[in-house]
Design an enzyme around this catalytic site. Sequence first.
Site, PDB file in Angstrom:
ATOM      1  CE  LYS A  29      37.608  36.986  41.284  1.00 58.95           C
ATOM      2  NZ  LYS A  29      38.291  37.972  40.407  1.00 58.95           N
ATOM      3  CB  SER A  44      35.586  40.758  40.261  1.00 56.21           C
ATOM      4  OG  SER A  44      36.799  40.172  39.784  1.00 56.21           O
ATOM      5  CB  SER A  75      39.555  41.941  39.735  1.00 51.27           C
ATOM      6  OG  SER A  75      38.594  42.447  38.840  1.00 51.27           O
TER       7      SER A  75
END
Length: 558
Positions: A156, A233, A257
């Site tokens: 990420k 996310s 997330s």
Amino acid sequence: MALGPLGVGAFGQICLLPFLMRMNNFSLLRSLDIHEDPTFIPEVAAGVTEDKSEVKSPSDVIKELTDARSDSARNGFSFKGIKDYLECYRSGKLTPSQVAKNIIAMLEDCDKSTPPLRAIVQWDQEQIMLMAEASTTRYRNKCTLSCLDGIPVCLKEEFKVVPYHHRVGTVYLGTQPETEDATVAKKLREAGAIIIGVSNMHELGTGTTGCNPNRYHKIPRNPYNPNHFTGGSSSGSAAAVAAGLCPVAIGTDGGGSVRIPASFCGVVGLKGTFGRISCHGSLPLSYSTVSVGPICTSVADAAIVYSILAEPDLLYPYGLKQPKATLSDMCAPDLKGLKLGVDWTFFKACDAEVLSACEKGKEGKSELGNCSLSVKSGELRDAVCALPVPYTAVKHLQSLGASVVEVSLPEMEEARVAHVICILSEMRDFLQPDFNKHFHEMNLETRASLALASQFTALDYIKANRQRTRSMRFLQEIFSTVNCILTPVRSMRFMQVGNFIGIPGLVVPIGYSTAGLPISLQVMAKWWDEAVLLRIGLKLEQFRDQTKKPSIYYDILA
């Protein structure tokens, strides 16, 4: 419109923010009298465990997992996982260099597709090939570093990864290429993994849809249906794994997330105990709620990655006294002796599509009496039986020897509100300079979330952490009677409680909706007991008799 001192216009301060506070019930705690001392960091000391000399080491369990026979032929389509890559490398069918070339071609292709996948937002062909060629040499010389040697992974964008820009989903951060790796990136390199790039994310991790319309990121697409959300996310991480670009991705989880996008995209997501995996080198947006975890094609792959990443890090202040990570009993043939806690009211809290489309599940009511459950009302029983996929998944675990114990998770609404107060207050505190200086460069949703955080007071934050003390005590009491808690993946509140009190959680795909979208089940365990999650998860993923191929899928090993 002129902006006030908080960076929000008069309409926002007078009308919008108070409306959002009322609509989301964010003033709930102000009316409550909570006497417990506040807990600002959800660290829990490891319990004393019985020393069993016969327990297998993690390396022995990993060998057993990678040596196990695959049932992909029986099940038709299957995601390509770590084991598939290792078989290709060890047999000489493919080299890491050949795989890297395939990935580069696929990365070029998915960015040109309509709509673009937008899973990987930064990648570098030279960097990918350097790591792949080094791995190819190690395989040729029979001196591989670990079972992740040559395995493609992405991280990420919240993590620092050399030489990419540490943008964290924004247009204003990371103006220069990064020169230092986050701890997890460093450990993956040391294990020989091929980092194929950094993945898309919701701007600053402030949302759970995964949508990020700014110029550097755009909207990531769900490989099962490009017109549906990936979840967030850690949106790009889940999309990359589901689309076959890599079998392993790393995300962060402050309110679901990792688990939300994994469930939306039909793959496995693991959030470790708070402090279990180092967050050093990720942007410290919320110091009390965020954990790191892998998103993978299977529970076995999640276990492998977890075993490599989970250990204390002197550069990260939390988890320094954690117990040694184990994979104890993960490969046991059954679940005998395990008690599964189920709050059936959670299964009632599903969307209308599931209830209406799954009426045939009511035919299973006669089987309910065979379960060791205590269902108190006929109405609740009917609602539960109208959910054949999650319900029969629980039945599957029970058929393997586990017993089901009805539990009640108290004060979930209070915990939800307290979690939001904690995470948004901590994010607003850390991002205050950004909010003042880069307000107009942020997405509208990010502005609204950070502005909303300005409505919380110091008293709200302290009371939220008093609620954390209560919630932690409630769960400690529940875990004294059960080994885990099962919940459907239908609401953020089932995710947020894990972040709020720091317990680990695992989501496993168990089927598909009538629209062909993945359905998952979440397993939560007590602090530091990821081993029981993985043991149950391994059996849970066997419940799904067929894996549907995503509409966007790249077979890197073809």
